[in-house]
Write a protein that holds these residues in place. Structure first.
Motif, PDB file in Angstrom:
ATOM      1  N   SER A 260     -84.891 -66.079 -21.800  1.00  0.00           N
ATOM      2  CA  SER A 260     -84.896 -66.887 -20.577  1.00  0.00           C
ATOM      3  C   SER A 260     -83.523 -67.486 -20.312  1.00  0.00           C
ATOM      4  CB  SER A 260     -85.953 -67.993 -20.667  1.00  0.00           C
ATOM      5  OG  SER A 260     -85.655 -68.907 -21.710  1.00  0.00           O
TER       6      SER A 260
ATOM      7  N   TYR B  38     -86.162 -63.800  -6.818  1.00  0.00           N
ATOM      8  CA  TYR B  38     -86.642 -63.876  -8.205  1.00  0.00           C
ATOM      9  C   TYR B  38     -86.997 -65.309  -8.583  1.00  0.00           C
ATOM     10  CZ  TYR B  38     -86.474 -63.727 -13.336  1.00  0.00           C
ATOM     11  OH  TYR B  38     -86.775 -63.867 -14.662  1.00  0.00           O
TER      12      TYR B  38
ATOM     13  N   PHE C 263     -90.967 -66.722  -9.436  1.00  0.00           N
ATOM     14  CA  PHE C 263     -91.407 -67.140 -10.766  1.00  0.00           C
ATOM     15  C   PHE C 263     -91.427 -68.659 -10.941  1.00  0.00           C
ATOM     16  CE2 PHE C 263     -90.063 -62.739 -11.690  1.00  0.00           C
ATOM     17  CZ  PHE C 263     -91.266 -62.283 -12.198  1.00  0.00           C
TER      18      PHE C 263
ATOM     19  N   LEU D  35     -90.090 -65.297 -18.168  1.00  0.00           N
ATOM     20  CA  LEU D  35     -89.830 -65.195 -16.730  1.00  0.00           C
ATOM     21  C   LEU D  35     -89.966 -66.551 -16.046  1.00  0.00           C
ATOM     22  CD1 LEU D  35     -91.708 -61.853 -15.960  1.00  0.00           C
ATOM     23  CD2 LEU D  35     -89.250 -62.188 -16.258  1.00  0.00           C
TER      24      LEU D  35
ATOM     25  N   SER E  75     -87.050 -68.880 -17.155  1.00  0.00           N
ATOM     26  CA  SER E  75     -85.742 -68.423 -16.688  1.00  0.00           C
ATOM     27  C   SER E  75     -85.472 -68.853 -15.252  1.00  0.00           C
ATOM     28  CB  SER E  75     -85.643 -66.902 -16.791  1.00  0.00           C
ATOM     29  OG  SER E  75     -86.527 -66.255 -15.892  1.00  0.00           O
TER      30      SER E  75
END
Length: 213
Positions: free
Chosen positions: A30, A55, A59, A94, A97
């Motif tokens: 991450s 992205y 997430f 995910l 991160s």
């Protein structure tokens, strides 16, 4: 609670090590993903910024449990089988991160524009200036909030319990249902989590004071 710990020490210890392993793997990847997407967010290329933004927004705004369930239940039907431990670790990676990316991006933006201009005027490329001048300063700024993200990551690793990831919470559920010692079992699990998070929390406070000085 002592009887629960003594009678089920091997199960608790197994879950404890699985929680540590999941946390370390998720923390490593991450951090790499987070820093990478933070750099894309501030890149001169508009397409790279759009990809990073998509992205991060995806997430960061989908619950961790949903992401984990997608890898545990949906991905095996389309691609290949994923174990509970792997699904939880991937989901945790995910999810975390995306928050790390936003934290690092804010650190990069807090570094004065003159730093980039000065590096470029001395003959550095954009990549060199970001790597050797901007990013080291940004990471130093965001160390305290990154520490908070790491602590949250450890606590969020309990999501493995929902997908048979054999972590602390999974073992606690098994012990609680088999022994009917619900209160003592979860109090014991709380102690294990404190063993993981309290030292890190105190260290991050110490580091924050040291950096401020």
């Amino acid at each position: 609670m002592i009887n629960i710990l003594v009678n089920h020490w091997s199960e608790f210890l197994s879950g404890f090590w699985n929680t540590i392993l999941c946390s370390l793997i998720a923390l490593f990847f991450s951090l790499i993903l987070g820093v990478g997407f933070a750099l894309l967010e501030v890149a001169p290329n508009k397409f790279a910024r759009v990809i990073a933004h998509i992205y991060i927004e995806i997430f960061r705004n989908i619950p961790l449990l949903v992401i984990t369930m997608i890898f545990y239940l949906v991905v095996p039907q389309i691609l290949f089988k994923v174990s509970g431990f792997a699904a939880g670790t991937i989901g945790l990676t995910l999810y975390t991160s995306a928050f790390i990316a936003e934290t690092v991006r804010s650190g990069i933006n807090s570094v004065g524009d003159g730093q980039m201009e000065g590096a470029r005027s001395n003959g550095m490329t954009y990549t060199q200036a970001m790597r050797y001048v901007i990013l080291p300063q940004a990471l130093k700024i965001v160390i305290p909030p990154l520490g908070n993200q790491f602590i949250n990551l450890i606590k969020n690793s309990s999501v493995l319990a929902f997908v048979a990831g054999f972590d602390l919470m999974y073992q606690a559920d098994v012990i609680a249902f088999s022994s009917f010692e619900t209160i003592n079992t979860y109090m014991a699990v709380g102690l294990f989590y404190l063993v993981l998070t309290l030292p890190l929390s105190y260290y991050m406070r110490h580091l924050e004071k040291k950096l401020a000085a």
